[in-house]
Motif scaffolding. Structure first.
Motif, PDB file in Angstrom:
ATOM      1  N   LEU A 616       0.821  -1.200   0.000  1.00  0.00           N
ATOM      2  CA  LEU A 616       0.000   0.000   0.000  1.00  0.00           C
ATOM      3  C   LEU A 616       0.862   1.261   0.000  1.00  0.00           C
ATOM      4  CD1 LEU A 616      -2.852  -1.008   2.486  1.00  0.00           C
ATOM      5  CD2 LEU A 616      -3.043  -0.684   0.017  1.00  0.00           C
ATOM      6  N   CYS A 617       1.975   1.214   0.709  1.00  0.00           N
ATOM      7  CA  CYS A 617       2.887   2.361   0.694  1.00  0.00           C
ATOM      8  C   CYS A 617       3.463   2.575  -0.699  1.00  0.00           C
ATOM      9  CB  CYS A 617       4.020   2.143   1.705  1.00  0.00           C
ATOM     10  SG  CYS A 617       3.493   2.209   3.439  1.00  0.00           S
ATOM     11  N   GLU A 618       3.731   1.477  -1.428  1.00  0.00           N
ATOM     12  CA  GLU A 618       4.261   1.600  -2.783  1.00  0.00           C
ATOM     13  C   GLU A 618       3.200   2.152  -3.738  1.00  0.00           C
ATOM     14  OE1 GLU A 618       5.912  -2.019  -4.185  1.00  0.00           O
ATOM     15  OE2 GLU A 618       7.129  -2.354  -2.383  1.00  0.00           O
ATOM     16  N   ILE A 619       1.976   1.655  -3.623  1.00  0.00           N
ATOM     17  CA  ILE A 619       0.924   2.056  -4.566  1.00  0.00           C
ATOM     18  C   ILE A 619       0.606   3.536  -4.426  1.00  0.00           C
ATOM     19  CG2 ILE A 619      -1.476   1.687  -5.243  1.00  0.00           C
ATOM     20  CD1 ILE A 619      -1.169  -1.200  -4.179  1.00  0.00           C
ATOM     21  N   PHE A 620       0.376   3.976  -3.204  1.00  0.00           N
ATOM     22  CA  PHE A 620      -0.089   5.347  -2.965  1.00  0.00           C
ATOM     23  C   PHE A 620       1.031   6.278  -2.495  1.00  0.00           C
ATOM     24  CE2 PHE A 620      -3.784   2.617  -2.594  1.00  0.00           C
ATOM     25  CZ  PHE A 620      -4.706   3.289  -3.372  1.00  0.00           C
ATOM     26  N   ARG A 621       2.264   5.790  -2.578  1.00  0.00           N
ATOM     27  CA  ARG A 621       3.425   6.594  -2.220  1.00  0.00           C
ATOM     28  C   ARG A 621       3.283   7.203  -0.824  1.00  0.00           C
ATOM     29  NH1 ARG A 621       2.274   7.379  -7.600  1.00  0.00           N
ATOM     30  NH2 ARG A 621       3.943   6.836  -9.062  1.00  0.00           N
ATOM     31  N   LEU A 622       2.933   6.359   0.124  1.00  0.00           N
ATOM     32  CA  LEU A 622       2.788   6.805   1.500  1.00  0.00           C
ATOM     33  C   LEU A 622       4.162   6.956   2.140  1.00  0.00           C
ATOM     34  CD1 LEU A 622      -0.157   4.485   2.647  1.00  0.00           C
ATOM     35  CD2 LEU A 622      -0.306   6.800   1.741  1.00  0.00           C
TER      36      LEU A 622
END
Length: 820
Positions: A616-622
């Motif tokens: 999720l951090c990779e997808i939404f650049r968190l």
């Protein structure tokens, strides 16, 4: 000659029945077999109303002795299909009542609107005298496939298959038919049986038997028009055989993917709506900048209208997934020179190659989207949703079903999605963005401590985190949000219907303009012009993702705490519970999921949730630092597991009402209410461990002693109990222990204020003496007293003293024991 079906007997062994049927099919002429065919199809696949199950192919497993016989009989080159071709050569017709069609299709026809699918064109028959319903006139191949596909739906009420569905005969037959009629290599096999002319022609179009309003009078299908344009049918055998592939797919799609409202069905099918959308695109090319857009299409955006009350089974969804996977493989087997969208390349394409090019956007895309929308909104919040999830993930990853096997041993997450699939992402944007939003709405309401639910979140995050895929989705959203007036200066456009594989812009236009029209037409055709599109990478959805991240972090900590407290919870269930000291609450442990969510399952839950956070951090650049800090803060938070703190709620006149935070605390096992029985213990249903006669007898005796309306001496007994329990000293506490039930002494459950204000009166309860455990204990104690030379009176006195001392002990120290 004897009639063909007179040799068939249901009492004979299965193998013998099939052998006799094969002999009948070989020996008898088509005119003799024609009236037997409907009966034979019904005896195999069951009746359309589901009353007759036939061979029950969904439950027929390979370990059964009948499995191989049935598979050979129903093979695409087997005896029953030979009978189909035998009757097809004579152009026989068979009627199917419209009432057995899917709900939206049936309602549409009954309202006088013919569906767009060629499967229903020129096939409606007027009802004969005495009949009240319309019917479809189908050729033998259509009739056979219609009954085969309906078998999955009509028998949905039968017990579900316990074994893995891919082992069932029905699942294997679907796969076999798809591979035979939609081959990924070569062409469709020719007929194993030919008539006297050496060929079996496709069904000829007939004049319509009923005048319909709307859109039922245009051409039959793309491929049949293509075939009619061939210079010679016999010159290209594939052109003669392709209609079977088209018919098979039309039947499967119409029967299996029909779960949406009638309004949506008509909107998706109507060429008038497609034409209006096309005219809207034309008008936008000449509208000055800043001019108001034309009004929205009538009937668009009708997802919130009436939905058909039908819920597909897991077997149904798994069969749909099999269809999706094979169609991707079939479409991806297209020759490289035919992949181009240029008209010159299509003019030399064979019908089968043309079919491969348009099979997904023309036949599957719209109906599968609405089918998945229905499942996402109506499926229970449990692990069975995995079937729907994998069907969705299979569709949005067509690159998995190509002949290119790059890096087969590596992790699929590390493979970059090739740039050539950007057009597929653009033409299926809602499949990615809208359904991802639907999954998020389910995930935030799901118990992620459960390993199976955590696995589903991990699977979705892993798929969407594939390199280059988030960029493709974001690029498609940017194309959709591009203002219409930017393209108003472009002229001389050549239009092709999108469902036929073309676009609203010719190939002469720039590629970016062509992509803009493709993605806009895709969204508008499914959601309507007035749809409010929510960006997958917008701020609103980003907040939902952050909420999911927090829930994942909480679930991760909860899983760890459950593992730490499992031993302690087991130790609390000691032998003291036999004496009433231990906890009797069956819900005292925090299961927070399924019973097996311990040990190895907890370790897997940790792994799935940790990887899901990374993806999720990779997808939404968190910000990974902020996420790590959030996880650390939760790990340092006070351990609510096992505490007596109630879930977050607000008090009302009817009792506490859970807030959203309180629901999440309960779902993740952080807090809970202490649920206890609050009613009259004497009026509970008789348990299996109680003697029914003694329960009723002791209740009557206790009622006589407790009733204040009885004679004077009983009234004085009742008043003495009330006086004793009203005292504030040790005797009063002891009296309350014996003469009031536990739920009267302390109430912990979320009950209404009216219930808590109810007045409880002291009373004597004798129901414990009706328990088999109590009776068994008394017998053992009296037998032990007899062995020790105690008489019955001495044993009774000893029991009464022990009972008094136990009550005194619990009165003095009971609260402290429960606290610990």
């Amino acid at each position: 000659r004897t009639r063909p079906h007179s040799q068939y007997s249901a009492t004979k062994p299965f193998l013998q029945r099939c052998q006799e049927l094969v002999k009948v099919i070989d020996e008898y002429l088509a005119k003799d077999l024609q009236p037997v065919f409907p009966w034979l199809v019904e005896s195999v696949f069951g009746s359309l109303d589901g009353v007759m199950v036939g061979w029950n192919l969904r439950l027929l497993q390979p370990r059964s002795s009948e499995y191989s016989v049935a598979m050979e009989f129903l093979d695409p080159s087997g005896p029953l299909m030979k009978l189909v071709y035998k009757l097809q050569a004579e152009e026989y017709k068979y009627e199917v009542p419209v009432s057995y069609l899917p709900g939206p299709v049936k309602a549409s026809i009954q309202q006088g609107v013919l569906p767009d699918s060629p499967l229903f064109h020129n096939k409606l028959q007027f009802p004969l005298s005495g009949q009240l319903s319309l019917s479809l006139s189908l050729n033998p191949f259509e009739f056979y496939m219609f009954n085969f596909a309906s078998c999955l739906i009509s028998l949905a009420t039968t017990p579900p298959c316990i074994l893995f569905p891919s082992d069932s005969a029905y699942f294997v037959l679907v796969d076999t038919y798809l591979k035979h009629f939609l081959p990924t290599e070569g062409s469709v096999p020719p007929y194993p049986f030919l008539d006297a002319r050496g060929t079996v022609s496709p069904p000829a179009p007939r004049s319509p038997s009923m005048q319909f309003t709307g859109y039922g009078s245009h051409g039959s299908s793309l491929l049949k028009r293509h075939i009619s344009h061939q210079p010679s049918v016999n010159a290209d055998p594939a052109a003669q055989e392709i209609w079977r592939s088209e018919t098979l797919l039309q039947v499967f799609v119409e029967i299996w993917l029909h779960h949406y409202s009638l309004e949506m069905y008509q909107k998706l099918q109507s060429p008038q709506v497609k034409l209006a959308l096309l005219q809207y695109r034309l008008s936008m090319s000449s509208v000055p900048c800043g001019s108001p857009a034309p009004p929205a299409l009538c009937g668009s955006g009708t997802f919130h209208t009436y939905q058909e009350p039908f819920s597909p089974t897991e077997d149904h969804v798994l069969v749909v997934r099999l269809l999706v996977k094979h169609l991707h493989a079939f479409s991806n087997s297209l020759k490289p020179e035919q992949v181009s969208s240029s008209p010159s390349a299509h003019s030399h394409a064979s019908p089968l190659e043309e079919f491969k090019r348009v099979v997904v956007p023309r036949f599957v895309q719209q109906k599968l989207y609405v089918f998945l929308q229905h499942c996402f909104g109506h499926w229970p919040l449990d692990a069975s949703f995995r079937a729907v999830l994998e069907t969705w993930l299979s569709y949005i990853q067509p690159w998995r079903y190509t002949s290119e096997k790059s890096n087969p041993s590596g992790d699929s997450h590390s493979r970059t999605v090739p740039e050539k699939w950007a057009s597929f992402v653009q033409e299926n944007l809602l499949m990615y963005s809208k359904l991802f939003q639907g999954f998020l709405n389910r995930a935030v309401r799901t118990d992620l401590v459960n390993t199976k639910n955590a696995l589903m979140v991990f699977r979705v995050a892993k798929v969407f985190a594939q390199p280059n895929l988030p960029d493709m989705i974001q690029k498609a959203e940017q194309l959709f949000l591009e203002p219409e007036h930017v393209l108003h200066h472009r002229q001389h456009r050549e239009f092709l219907t999108p469902s036929h594989g073309g676009s609203f812009l010719s190939s002469r236009q720039p590629a970016e303009a062509d992509a803009v029209f493709k993605v806009k037409s895709h969204v508008y055709s499914l959601e309507g012009q007035d749809c409010q599109y929510k960006q997958m990478f917008g701020s609103e959805l980003r907040n939902v993702v952050l909420k999911l991240v927090q829930i994942i972090a909480q679930a991760r900590q909860t899983a760890k705490r459950i593992s730490d407290h499992s031993a302690e919870a087991a130790a609390n269930q000691s032998f003291l519970s036999w004496f009433g000291i231990g906890s009797q609450d069956l819900n005292s442990t925090y299961a927070a999921g399924e019973p097996d969510d311990t040990g190895e399952c907890v370790r897997k839950t940790h792994e799935f949730l940790d990887r899901a956070l990374e993806f999720l951090c990779e997808i939404f650049r968190l910000n990974t630092g902020q996420v790590a800090q959030l996880v650390a803060n939760l790990s340092q938070a006070p351990n609510d597991l096992g505490s007596k703190q109630l879930p977050d709620c607000i008090q009302s006149e009817n009792g506490p009402i859970l807030t959203d935070l309180g629901r999440l605390q309960i779902i993740n096992g952080l807090r809970r209410f202490d649920i206890e029985y609050q009613g009259d213990l004497e009026l509970q249903p008789i348990r299996s461990y109680e003697n029914a006669v003694l329960v009723r007898l002791l209740f009557r005796v206790a009622s006589v002693l407790n009733d204040s309306d009885r004679p004077t001496f009983l009234l004085q007994f009742s008043s003495h109990m009330e006086a004793l329990c009203s005292r504030r000293d040790l005797l009063g506490r002891l009296g309350r222990y014996y003469l009031t039930s536990p739920c009267e002494r302390q109430q912990k459950s979320p009950v209404t204020r009216r219930f808590t204000e109810r007045q409880w009166r002291p009373r004597l309860s004798l129901r414990t003496l009706a328990s088999y455990r109590t009776l068994f204990g008394l017998v053992l104690l009296y037998m032990l007293g007899a062995l020790l030379s105690f008489g019955p009176l001495s044993s009774t006195a000893f029991l009464l003293v022990s009972f008094f001392l136990h009550g005194l002990f619990m009165t003095l120290f009971g609260n402290k024991l429960k606290t610990h």
